[in-house]
Design an enzyme around this catalytic site. Structure first.
Site, PDB file in Angstrom:
ATOM      1  N   GLN C 195     -10.121  13.163  -7.275  1.00  0.00           N
ATOM      2  CA  GLN C 195      -8.753  13.567  -7.575  1.00  0.00           C
ATOM      3  C   GLN C 195      -8.809  14.927  -8.256  1.00  0.00           C
ATOM      4  O   GLN C 195      -9.053  15.034  -9.451  1.00  0.00           O
ATOM      5  CB  GLN C 195      -8.080  12.516  -8.456  1.00  0.00           C
ATOM      6  CG  GLN C 195      -8.146  11.114  -7.842  1.00  0.00           C
ATOM      7  CD  GLN C 195      -7.196  10.903  -6.665  1.00  0.00           C
ATOM      8  OE1 GLN C 195      -5.989  11.113  -6.783  1.00  0.00           O
ATOM      9  NE2 GLN C 195      -7.738  10.509  -5.512  1.00  0.00           N
ATOM     10  N   GLY C 236       2.171   7.358 -10.102  1.00  0.00           N
ATOM     11  CA  GLY C 236       1.007   7.567  -9.246  1.00  0.00           C
ATOM     12  C   GLY C 236       0.767   9.040  -8.918  1.00  0.00           C
ATOM     13  O   GLY C 236       1.601   9.909  -9.218  1.00  0.00           O
ATOM     14  N   HIS C 237      -0.350   9.303  -8.267  1.00  0.00           N
ATOM     15  CA  HIS C 237      -0.709  10.681  -7.935  1.00  0.00           C
ATOM     16  C   HIS C 237       0.265  11.310  -6.938  1.00  0.00           C
ATOM     17  O   HIS C 237       0.769  10.639  -6.052  1.00  0.00           O
ATOM     18  CB  HIS C 237      -2.133  10.819  -7.411  1.00  0.00           C
ATOM     19  CG  HIS C 237      -2.537   9.884  -6.324  1.00  0.00           C
ATOM     20  ND1 HIS C 237      -3.806   9.845  -5.827  1.00  0.00           N
ATOM     21  CD2 HIS C 237      -1.861   8.929  -5.647  1.00  0.00           C
ATOM     22  CE1 HIS C 237      -3.884   8.933  -4.889  1.00  0.00           C
ATOM     23  NE2 HIS C 237      -2.728   8.359  -4.762  1.00  0.00           N
ATOM     24  N   ASN C 238       0.520  12.602  -7.146  1.00  0.00           N
ATOM     25  CA  ASN C 238       1.379  13.406  -6.268  1.00  0.00           C
ATOM     26  C   ASN C 238       2.844  13.002  -6.292  1.00  0.00           C
ATOM     27  O   ASN C 238       3.632  13.464  -5.462  1.00  0.00           O
ATOM     28  CB  ASN C 238       0.860  13.358  -4.818  1.00  0.00           C
ATOM     29  CG  ASN C 238      -0.481  14.055  -4.669  1.00  0.00           C
ATOM     30  OD1 ASN C 238      -1.518  13.455  -4.957  1.00  0.00           O
ATOM     31  ND2 ASN C 238      -0.468  15.299  -4.293  1.00  0.00           N
TER      32      ASN C 238
END
Lengths: 344, 344, 344
Positions: C195, C236-238
């Site tokens: 990540q 969460g990511h993004n």
């Protein structure tokens, strides 16, 4: 880092399409990649970017053709891209040893080839193995163990005697080995059951940030090899999660429940205590699990039911007022018929 | 530690069955106990182990007989075992005073008989009473108070002026007294309402890891004597939880809600703000509580309804597609009847 | 602090009713205010206290009249009271600079007019701007950035390269920039996708305690200006959350989901990944969001449906057993009719 398209295709065991001398200097998402970047396409939602991306190359599946664009064709584009990102991004760590600003108990054992940052506390009898990394604010209780190449991110708490094996990653703020939630009743009063067991986290487990994994009342809470856990997950005392299972964010598992191998528990699912979830079972998001699940089953809903049943039942829920009205209308029509029948 | 069966039976006020000179040296679960261990049987799920366990003695209820096995018969085997585990496991603490690696504001008051670990921060005007234990990474804000024999585990945050009374246990990563979530609207903009109240945690409360208990906007958020709270629980500003209530993991309570005495809120239940839950009420797992609950009521489901109603309604939900089809079939049959009736 | 009723009315642009020389020395809730206090009335639930409160003055809406009581009439009493509380409570901060007990990497840049408490870690290349406040136990990774007047409360973790802009407030225990949850499958094995993106928190955002906001896989996770987030929220990511949206406690948002402007996500709502929630949409408590939501829509339930539909459907759920029985009864009546019709 700089690689040619040909070199990357070879590294991935894939097929290069286009000029194999194209130089790749970075990795980006398909919607933001530019010259020099390699990207990938796996989710069909992003297909629209395939024509317009400025990337120098795209990793795609073998059946895909894009005239004029440099490609690497592989069976699993996401896996291939993961490997490319890894070589482009993962640098060498500095195992600087123990910071003079850390507190290390004289009766602990810390391998000199490690990274123990300022404000880490390592208790009596604790062990830290080779290439372990303990970020600032990590607490390692008396007799706790951290295996080789494991990484504890900032403000992680590992309570006494708990065991973190090798290549484990634990993200910031997670607490391993706090007391399980166990009380006996003495009249009106609640008497604490001393939680004297431990937690064992096996090799290659990754645990998200701000999770809570409680120590066993007696015996062990155990997270087996390869389990991946997202953020804010709750694991009660004496829970066992077997190999390669996946627990998504905000899942909660009550005490003594046993999760099999390669199980998926999706976000915000909740499981009562003392049940068994069989190998390969899937529990979808927000499901309420109140009894055993057989291996391979897919369960959904609150309370849970087989996923297919749930998919058929839920649209009817949304239309219950109509059903209610229809039944009322039928009732009236039957009344009419009954009246007629009586007359007849 | 070593006790005979006879000594333990006397200590528990129970009846020893078998050789009262049997020596007990440890405590274990019934499925893992060996020679020298005492264990217990309370959950019928574990009955199968009663014949096979290698334990030297088992604590059971008075009606149970197992020929050839040493027993202690008591009314409440789990409570009795809790007491045995306590005497076998809870050692004397070392109240070593204040670590030189802690930061203690000169205008704070810390009792010398305490344990303040490295990297603890104690703010101006804060007080730490006799036999309090503050683990590494604990933050005690200005004017905060920690009573006698209270234990704050690693990385617990107690914000300014909050009060932790006596014999309180707070597990790792929990934050007491962060700002409540309160904003006034000024056109499109949100204006922060300064949260100037406090949190009071009364005697004998236990709070799990990574919980969030917000300070009051004005006045107090108060957790009364004897409340037991599991991990990852959210308590909004100005909430009151009365004596001996139990809050299971991942429960969320919105601002100004009032929870009575001996209430049970099961895992992942959520409660809106500004409501009252009466004494002795039970909210089952994952329930969505949107209005007051009368004392002693049991509520379930999302949105919540009386538990018995819910138990009857949920099986029908799972079979809604069948109900839908049945109604369609009835409709057709009525149509047929109507046609006939018209003809007739 | 001491103000007269007249001065406060002028400050608020409101109308004073009663003796404008009345001296106000404090702020309290309407049920606990005493002489010298000003309070407010906005929630009709608290109307009963208007007659009995001992407050010296009450801020009310223009249409309210209480004979004999000193009032300030304004259009938005809660906003007005917020402003009064602010002037009565918010003191000047002491920007004491960097504590000698903090660890500050020599290659970082820390503005001298700041407050960096003991046991803060500031990594290589990190920047801390003017009037930023970093409480004990804060971790600032390599290359991270904290803008002007931002406050990071105790034990907050900001991972490397993440950006916290100006006037941001982050409460205790929150983790910004831990790895997103992303794995590629290689046969049975899960391979970590590194990540390598970041998190950006824009101006005037407030984030509660013990939240988890993951860094992007590639690119950014971004929380836009003015967003307010409660405790224990999972991002969460993004994920992107646009301006002025409100996320209540225990909300969970999966990767790559896009939340528009002025969206409200109520407590314990859960959203799957890769969807879009339009500007001004509202998701009510505990809702399960599995697909896009159009701007301005109000959605409820699990699985979600339009709020109005849900309000009509839920009462029918609670009465499904009755509906089930009614259908059975209708079926029997139809059978009777059919028998008669056949005979006839």
């Amino acid at each position: 880092m700089e690689k040619t398209l040909g070199e990357l295709a070879e590294f991935l065991g894939g097929v290069a399409v286009g000029d194999i001398t194209t130089v790749i200097t970075g990795v980006k998402g398909i919607d933001e990649a530019g010259t020099g970047d390699i990207t990938f396409l796996a989710n069909p939602k992003y297909m629209k970017f395939l024509e317009t991306t400025a990337a120098s190359a795209v990793i795609v599946s073998p059946d895909m053709n894009v005239p004029g664009r440099s490609l690497i064709k592989v069976d699993n584009p996401y896996l291939a891209f993961t490997k490319v990102v890894t070589i482009f991004s993962v640098g060498a760590r500095d195992y600087f040893g123990v910071s003079p600003h850390a507190f290390v108990h004289p009766e602990s054992q810390v391998d000199p080839e490690c990274a123990v940052y300022p404000f880490v506390y390592i208790g009596k009898g604790a062990q830290v193995k080779k290439k372990a990394v303990l970020y600032p604010g990590v607490y390692l209780g008396d007799g706790a163990f951290v295996g080789e190449e494991s990484i504890l991110y900032p403000n992680v708490t590992i309570m006494d005697r708990c065991v973190i094996m090798n290549r484990v990653i634990i993200h910031g703020g997670t607490v391993i080995g706090a007391d399980g939630f166990g009380f006996a009743h003495e009249g009106d009063k609640q008497v604490k059951f001393p939680q004297i067991g431990i937690v064992v986290i096996e090799d290659d487990v990754e645990i998200g940030s701000n999770c809570s994994i409680d120590r066993a009342a007696l015996g062990e809470t155990r997270i087996h090899r390869g389990v991946k856990m997202d953020n804010l997950v709750q694991i009660g005392h004496n829970v066992v999660v077997e190999e390669d299972s996946i627990l998504v964010a905000q899942v909660g598992i009550s005490g003594s429940t046993h999760i099999g191998k390669k199980v998926v528990l999706a976000g915000q699912a909740g499981l009562v205590g003392h049940i068994t979830v069989g190998d390969g079972a899937i529990v979808t998001a927000k499901a309420g699990v109140y009894k055993d699940i057989a291996p391979g089953e897919v369960m959904s809903g609150f309370p849970m039911m087989p996923h297919k049943k749930w998919l058929r039942a839920m649209p009817v829920v949304a239309k219950l007022p109509e059903l209610r009205r229809e039944v009322d209308a039928l009732s009236k029509r039957i009344e009419q018929l009954e009246k007629k029948a009586t007359k007849a």
